[in-house]
Design an enzyme around this catalytic site. Structure first.
Site, PDB file in Angstrom:
ATOM      1  N   SER A 290      51.370  34.677  68.061  1.00  0.00           N
ATOM      2  CA  SER A 290      50.629  33.851  67.109  1.00  0.00           C
ATOM      3  C   SER A 290      51.549  32.979  66.256  1.00  0.00           C
ATOM      4  O   SER A 290      52.328  32.206  66.784  1.00  0.00           O
ATOM      5  CB  SER A 290      49.747  34.767  66.253  1.00  0.00           C
ATOM      6  OG  SER A 290      48.922  34.015  65.426  1.00  0.00           O
ATOM      7  N   HIS A 291      51.477  33.110  64.938  1.00  0.00           N
ATOM      8  CA  HIS A 291      52.269  32.269  64.029  1.00  0.00           C
ATOM      9  C   HIS A 291      53.650  32.864  63.760  1.00  0.00           C
ATOM     10  O   HIS A 291      54.419  32.294  62.992  1.00  0.00           O
ATOM     11  CB  HIS A 291      51.507  32.128  62.718  1.00  0.00           C
ATOM     12  CG  HIS A 291      51.228  33.465  62.112  1.00  0.00           C
ATOM     13  ND1 HIS A 291      50.388  34.370  62.711  1.00  0.00           N
ATOM     14  CD2 HIS A 291      51.715  34.077  61.017  1.00  0.00           C
ATOM     15  CE1 HIS A 291      50.362  35.479  61.993  1.00  0.00           C
ATOM     16  NE2 HIS A 291      51.158  35.328  60.956  1.00  0.00           N
TER      17      HIS A 291
ATOM     18  N   ASP B 136      48.608  26.832  64.716  1.00  0.00           N
ATOM     19  CA  ASP B 136      49.732  27.769  64.832  1.00  0.00           C
ATOM     20  C   ASP B 136      50.229  27.862  66.274  1.00  0.00           C
ATOM     21  O   ASP B 136      49.850  27.052  67.112  1.00  0.00           O
ATOM     22  CB  ASP B 136      49.312  29.144  64.299  1.00  0.00           C
ATOM     23  CG  ASP B 136      48.268  29.793  65.189  1.00  0.00           C
ATOM     24  OD1 ASP B 136      47.528  29.055  65.863  1.00  0.00           O
ATOM     25  OD2 ASP B 136      48.180  31.033  65.219  1.00  0.00           O
TER      26      ASP B 136
ATOM     27  N   ASP C 215      49.681  29.735  68.968  1.00  0.00           N
ATOM     28  CA  ASP C 215      48.755  29.835  70.097  1.00  0.00           C
ATOM     29  C   ASP C 215      47.459  29.077  69.856  1.00  0.00           C
ATOM     30  O   ASP C 215      46.508  29.207  70.638  1.00  0.00           O
ATOM     31  CB  ASP C 215      48.463  31.297  70.422  1.00  0.00           C
ATOM     32  CG  ASP C 215      47.854  32.057  69.253  1.00  0.00           C
ATOM     33  OD1 ASP C 215      48.192  31.740  68.100  1.00  0.00           O
ATOM     34  OD2 ASP C 215      47.036  32.956  69.486  1.00  0.00           O
TER      35      ASP C 215
ATOM     36  N   ASP D 296      45.004  29.142  67.544  1.00  0.00           N
ATOM     37  CA  ASP D 296      43.710  29.651  67.075  1.00  0.00           C
ATOM     38  C   ASP D 296      43.525  29.511  65.566  1.00  0.00           C
ATOM     39  O   ASP D 296      42.420  29.654  65.060  1.00  0.00           O
ATOM     40  CB  ASP D 296      43.463  31.104  67.536  1.00  0.00           C
ATOM     41  CG  ASP D 296      44.565  32.060  67.145  1.00  0.00           C
ATOM     42  OD1 ASP D 296      45.525  31.638  66.472  1.00  0.00           O
ATOM     43  OD2 ASP D 296      44.466  33.253  67.520  1.00  0.00           O
ATOM     44  N   ARG D 297      44.607  29.223  64.831  1.00  0.00           N
ATOM     45  CA  ARG D 297      44.465  29.051  63.373  1.00  0.00           C
ATOM     46  C   ARG D 297      44.433  27.570  63.026  1.00  0.00           C
ATOM     47  O   ARG D 297      44.890  26.740  63.811  1.00  0.00           O
ATOM     48  CB  ARG D 297      45.650  29.694  62.657  1.00  0.00           C
ATOM     49  CG  ARG D 297      45.752  31.170  62.911  1.00  0.00           C
ATOM     50  CD  ARG D 297      46.924  31.759  62.169  1.00  0.00           C
ATOM     51  NE  ARG D 297      46.899  33.206  62.298  1.00  0.00           N
ATOM     52  CZ  ARG D 297      47.326  34.051  61.380  1.00  0.00           C
ATOM     53  NH1 ARG D 297      47.836  33.598  60.252  1.00  0.00           N
ATOM     54  NH2 ARG D 297      47.259  35.348  61.566  1.00  0.00           N
TER      55      ARG D 297
ATOM     56  N   LYS E   8      39.047  32.673  67.590  1.00  0.00           N
ATOM     57  CA  LYS E   8      39.042  31.600  66.601  1.00  0.00           C
ATOM     58  C   LYS E   8      39.705  30.385  67.229  1.00  0.00           C
ATOM     59  O   LYS E   8      40.440  30.520  68.204  1.00  0.00           O
ATOM     60  CB  LYS E   8      39.723  32.041  65.316  1.00  0.00           C
ATOM     61  CG  LYS E   8      41.142  32.549  65.451  1.00  0.00           C
ATOM     62  CD  LYS E   8      41.563  33.122  64.112  1.00  0.00           C
ATOM     63  CE  LYS E   8      43.006  33.585  64.114  1.00  0.00           C
ATOM     64  NZ  LYS E   8      43.167  34.962  64.609  1.00  0.00           N
TER      65      LYS E   8
END
Ligand code: G16
Length: 546
Positions: free
Chosen positions: A115-116, A280, A282, A284-285, A379
């Site tokens: 992720s982030h 981010d 991947d 999703d944010r 998300k």
């Protein structure tokens, strides 16, 4: 040369319990011999018979992505999976993977990302598992994977694999058809069905509207270029840091002010963008910025819900919404106004799944920069940015004006998250345990001038399938409805991260525009005192306040 299936004996690892969002560890741990293979074997065994089935694979492009994808293809072939769809160059965003699993009737999806979190040999790596509905695997599945991983004595793989991830089309790997696919077009088409692209093109193409999207050298670059620059005709160069890099250009792919520094700085310039956004690692944010403010994630989902009539894919069909427990109650106020239920779930996107699958909700979101809808089961950062733009196009307002109009109508749920990072595990857990034991004594106490009304620990019962999740955060609510929430993060990769979420509803006109810090004043101090944080952790202040 023909590939052969081989069995490789190996000792199990005992630390492969997935957290909030899959298995996330330091890259150095993941790149130990047999570590990834044993985890994937546990996943494959949990999925059962894969003959005749399709699995989608992708990653955010971080360091170790390619070898991980090759390992996964080899092991899935050894498990006799019929078809693998893999993103070109091994790239696919989390929401695009969720969409593809659903669209292609795949049995599961594997995504390599942390992720982030930062990437690289000194950074982090991770594996997310999605099931056939496109959603993150639920806890009963991840727990079964963990228990099984501890008993493994080896894994099955192919002795070699020769897949060209740069070449679109089908290739045969042992008896598995491996198709290298470009997820960008499918994703862009899905967005066209949800939003008014003609109105968006008019807005983005207008000379009076300066637009910037920062892809943070992560996976969303190709999607953002295709959607904003090719389809919506934003000036070339509106999407920056658009090429996914193994080391994210030396940055954390985290769209907050610490790492999306250039974007935040540009917004403050006289000739800076009117609308700024970032995603981010991947994809999703999301973060959305106006000229004079950054939209708080808890406000973002509330504003998307309040203005759902503006987006064609959502007009007239928002029958319910949901937020994670620590997320501010701004969404609840909107749901009340709309006359629809607002569900509260534990932290982790997987907890929204049954509500989405059963049609009880259409929109959901979280304080951790996530928002999404029933279009996918993850998300979705670019989706949220397009939704914002669609609202601005219809309401003809700036980001700042829209946010302030919302606060005036619903009140402002001022919110802050305080993170204490890399804590010693025993101390952090003892702190939570001690606080848990004192909850009854805390009720009725006055701390820092705040009268504590209720203190409890949040447990969840899924209203659709009845599954339960205990110990999902400690909640303290004051007599004037301000709230403090404590929980330990499930995505950290070293020690424990304590998250404290504070929230206070403000209604007075003059105060509405004050900084969040000023509006929640007193709550962080009370939180530290109530939980005795310095004594248990040795820390006198949080490492990150967002
Ligand atoms: C994941 C989950 C989110 C969660 C976030 C932070 O997001 O999908 O639901 O809010 O982690 O979790 P925690 O507070 O336990 O660290 P992502 O974008 O990191 O995959």
């Amino acid at each position: 040369m023909i590939e052969r299936v081989i069995s490789v004996p190996a000792q199990p690892f005992h630390d492969q319990r997935p957290g909030t969002s899959g298995l996330r560890k330091r890259t150095a741990i993941f790149s130990q011999p047999h570590y990834l293979e044993l985890y994937l074997q546990a996943v494959i065994d949990a999925l059962g018979n894969l003959r005749g089935k399709t699995v989608v694979i992708g990653g955010d492009g971080r360091y170790h992505n390619r070898p991980a994808i090759e390992t996964a293809i080899r092991m899935l072939s050894a498990a006799e999976v019929s078809r693998v769809l893999v993103g070109r160059d091994g790239l696919m965003s989390t929401p695009a993977l969720s969409l593809m699993v659903r669209a292609k009737n795949a049995y599961a999806g594997l995504l390599f990302t942390a992720s982030h979190n930062p990437g690289g040999p000194q950074g982090d790596f991770g594996v997310k598992l999605n099931l056939g509905n496109g959603a993150p695997a639920p806890e009963r599945v991840t727990e079964a994977i963990f228990q099984h991983s501890r008993r493994l004595t080896g894994y099955r793989t192919l002795d070699r694999v020769a897949i060209d991830l740069a070449k679109p089309g089908a290739q045969l790997c042992f008896e598995t058809l491996v198709e290298v696919v470009d997820p960008v077009t499918d994703y862009a088409r899905a967005m066209e069905k949800l939003f008014d692209f003609a109105a968006l093109e008019k807005l983005i193409g207008s000379r009076d509207f300066r637009f910037r999207f920062d892809a943070m050298n992560a996976v969303t670059g190709p999607y953002a270029r295709e959607i904003f620059e090719n389809r919506l005709r934003a000036p070339v160069g509106s999407v920056v840091n658009a090429v996914p890099l193994e080391d994210f250009g030396g940055l954390h792919p985290d769209p907050g002010p610490s790492y999306a520094k250039d974007l935040f700085a540009a917004m403050a310039e006289d000739t800076g963008p009117d609308f700024g956004a970032a995603s981010d690692g991947d994809g999703d944010r999301h973060v959305v910025l106006g000229r004079d403010l950054a939209v708080a994630p808890s406000d973002s989902i509330a504003i998307l819900a309040a203005n759902h009539q503006a987006a064609p894919g959502y007009a007239k069909r928002v029958n319910g919404v949901a937020r994670s427990m620590p997320t501010s109650r701004a969404l609840d106020a909107v749901a009340k106004h709309l006359g629809v239920p607002c569900y509260e779930t534990p932290t982790g996107w997987k907890y929204f799944t049954s509500l989405l699958d059963s049609g009880r909700i259409v929109l959901c979101g979280e304080e951790s920069a996530g928002a999404g809808s029933d279009h996918a089961r993850e998300k979705d950062g670019l989706w949220a940015v397009l939704y914002w733009l669609n609202i601005l196009a219809v309401r003809r307002m700036s980001v700042g004006a829209l946010v302030r109009t919302h606060w005036r109508a619903f009140g402002r749920h001022a919110f802050q998250r305080l993170d204490y990072v890399g804590l010693e595990e025993d101390g952090a857990r003892a702190m939570m345990q001690d606080l848990r034991a004192r909850l009854r004594d805390i009720e009725g106490r006055r701390v820092h001038g705040l009268l504590i009304d209720t203190a409890d620990e949040y447990s969840y019962v899924d209203p659709v399938d009845g599954t339960t999740a205990d110990r999902q955060g400690i909640r303290i609510v004051t007599a004037d409805h301000a709230r403090i929430v404590y929980r330990l993060s499930g995505t950290g990769t070293s020690g424990e991260t304590l998250r404290i979420y504070v929230e206070r509803l403000v209604r007075e006109g003059d105060m509405l525009d004050a900084s969040a810090g000023r509006l929640v004043a007193g709550l962080p101090g009370a939180a530290a005192l109530l939980a005795d944080i310095p004594r248990y952790t040795g820390r006198s202040a949080p490492d990150v306040v967002s």
